[in-house]
Design an enzyme around this catalytic site. Structure first.
Site, PDB file in Angstrom:
ATOM      1  N   TYR A   1       0.817  -1.209   0.000  1.00  0.00           N
ATOM      2  CA  TYR A   1       0.000   0.000   0.000  1.00  0.00           C
ATOM      3  C   TYR A   1       0.857   1.268   0.000  1.00  0.00           C
ATOM      4  O   TYR A   1       0.365   2.348  -0.322  1.00  0.00           O
ATOM      5  CB  TYR A   1      -0.955   0.019   1.194  1.00  0.00           C
ATOM      6  CG  TYR A   1      -1.899  -1.160   1.258  1.00  0.00           C
ATOM      7  CD1 TYR A   1      -2.079  -2.017   0.166  1.00  0.00           C
ATOM      8  CD2 TYR A   1      -2.614  -1.433   2.416  1.00  0.00           C
ATOM      9  CE1 TYR A   1      -2.934  -3.104   0.236  1.00  0.00           C
ATOM     10  CE2 TYR A   1      -3.479  -2.516   2.493  1.00  0.00           C
ATOM     11  CZ  TYR A   1      -3.625  -3.350   1.401  1.00  0.00           C
ATOM     12  OH  TYR A   1      -4.472  -4.431   1.479  1.00  0.00           O
TER      13      TYR A   1
ATOM     14  N   SER B   1      -3.795 -14.450   2.757  1.00  0.00           N
ATOM     15  CA  SER B   1      -4.740 -13.651   1.988  1.00  0.00           C
ATOM     16  C   SER B   1      -4.751 -14.151   0.550  1.00  0.00           C
ATOM     17  O   SER B   1      -3.707 -14.557   0.024  1.00  0.00           O
ATOM     18  CB  SER B   1      -4.333 -12.171   2.042  1.00  0.00           C
ATOM     19  OG  SER B   1      -5.208 -11.360   1.295  1.00  0.00           O
ATOM     20  N   ASN B   2      -5.911 -14.131  -0.065  1.00  0.00           N
ATOM     21  CA  ASN B   2      -6.056 -14.518  -1.474  1.00  0.00           C
ATOM     22  C   ASN B   2      -5.678 -15.975  -1.745  1.00  0.00           C
ATOM     23  O   ASN B   2      -5.269 -16.315  -2.856  1.00  0.00           O
ATOM     24  CB  ASN B   2      -5.235 -13.581  -2.365  1.00  0.00           C
ATOM     25  CG  ASN B   2      -5.703 -12.150  -2.275  1.00  0.00           C
ATOM     26  OD1 ASN B   2      -6.868 -11.854  -2.520  1.00  0.00           O
ATOM     27  ND2 ASN B   2      -4.804 -11.248  -1.890  1.00  0.00           N
TER      28      ASN B   2
ATOM     29  N   SER C   1     -14.513  -0.241  -5.774  1.00  0.00           N
ATOM     30  CA  SER C   1     -13.089  -0.118  -5.449  1.00  0.00           C
ATOM     31  C   SER C   1     -12.191  -0.187  -6.672  1.00  0.00           C
ATOM     32  O   SER C   1     -11.002   0.136  -6.583  1.00  0.00           O
ATOM     33  CB  SER C   1     -12.677  -1.230  -4.471  1.00  0.00           C
ATOM     34  OG  SER C   1     -13.390  -1.143  -3.265  1.00  0.00           O
TER      35      SER C   1
END
Length: 324
Positions: A50, A168-169, A223
């Protein structure tokens, strides 16, 4: 109002409603985090990728310095990027991320994607992104296995650098494989989850295995429109979807609250974000009221199996079909 908590498989309590930090601009990030703490948020979901962890830490420090909150009252999440999957790279990058945040430990640290890419030194480019080269044309896989990376993740818990670890994912088959060798079981799985991508069987698999699921991108295509994704632009925005709007009217809520409650009422954690204080407070009210079971099922029936967050939707590649 405090968020209810969810018990992780290591006994840790995790807030069910947190604040996501993806796409929070550096110029406002410190203020956004500070204001979110004032609004009642205690879980903050960040990541190396990020590119705003320094500013996130500044917002946290300000809140702590002003006595709004203590560090131990916060639940800070971050993630391991793909270029740091080699076992010897994991601890050094975690220590850098902790330094960026200005804290001594993460409450939860996740493998961001089940993808190992060749190491890019932080002094060369940080965050490194998906490509090995600055031009953004070359994908270089690493030979690190998920098992190698997970073993290094477990050592973070041993060293006190993270209280819990997760993924995650990931899809179910990868989770099942991990559970064969994991000394420390993953505490959570974070996935894209909204009425256009329900993934109910994956959620049920996690429930059976005692893994808490966190939903990201709860508002679906909203998003992703800025990335010029055709399928995101072609779909009705979930905040305007007639079924959602009608249920919002029925329960005296706004559409965002309905979407978030659809997830939390089914036992998932959520991590919405907003830079507007009014919306921060509205999103925080994703708990404390219920919809009828029939309405939950009606929302789930909107499922189209459409995924937005996969590499090929951001740039041209034939190498990163993670969810294929």
């Amino acid at each position: 109002m405090a968020s209810p908590t969810m018990k992780l498989n290591n006994g840790l309590d995790m807030p069910q409603v947190g604040f996501g930090l993806w796409k929070v601009e550096n110029s406002v990030c410190a203020d956004v985090v500070y204001n979110a703490i004032k609004a009642g948020y205690r879980l903050f979901d960040g990541a190396c990728d990020y590119g705003n962890e320094v500013e996130c830490g500044q917002g946290v420090k300000r809140a702590i310095d002003e006595g709004l909150v203590k560090r131990e009252e916060l639940f800070i999440v971050s993630k391991l990027w793909n270029t740091f999957h080699d076992g010897e790279r994991v601890e050094p990058i975690v220590k850098k991320q902790l330094a960026d945040w200005g804290i001594e430990y993460f409450d939860l640290y996740l493998i961001h994607f089940p993808v190992a890419l060749e190491y890019v030194d932080p002094s060369v480019r940080y965050p490194p992104g998906w490509h090995y080269d600055d031009a953004g044309t070359e994908i270089r896989p690493s030979k690190a296995s998920i098992q190698e990376t997970w073993t290094a993740m477990e050592k973070l818990v041993d060293a006190g650098l993270s209280k819990a670890i997760g993924v995650s994912n990931f899809q179910a088959q990868l989770l099942y494989d991990m559970l064969r060798y994991a000394r420390i079981r993953p505490a959570t799985l974070q996935i894209e989850h909204h009425p256009y991508l329900v993934q109910q069987r994956l959620i049920e698999a996690c429930k059976t295995e005692g893994i808490v699921v966190t939903a990201y991108s709860s508002f679906g295509p909203a998003s992703f429109k800025e990335f010029n994704m055709e399928h995101a632009e072609a779909l009705t925005p979930l905040l305007e979807e007639p079924t959602i709007v009608k249920l919002a009217e029925k329960y005296g809520k706004d559409p965002g609250q309905v979407l978030l409650r659809w997830a939390t009422q089914r036992g998932l954690a959520v991590i919405p974000k907003s830079s507007r204080e009014k919306t921060m407070k509205s999103n925080f009210e994703a708990v404390g009221w219920d919809m009828e079971d029939s309405d939950i099922k009606t929302i789930s029936a909107l499922d189209k199996g459409i995924r937005f967050n996969q590499p090929a939707n951001y740039f041209s590649t034939d190498k990163l079909w993670i969810f294929g």
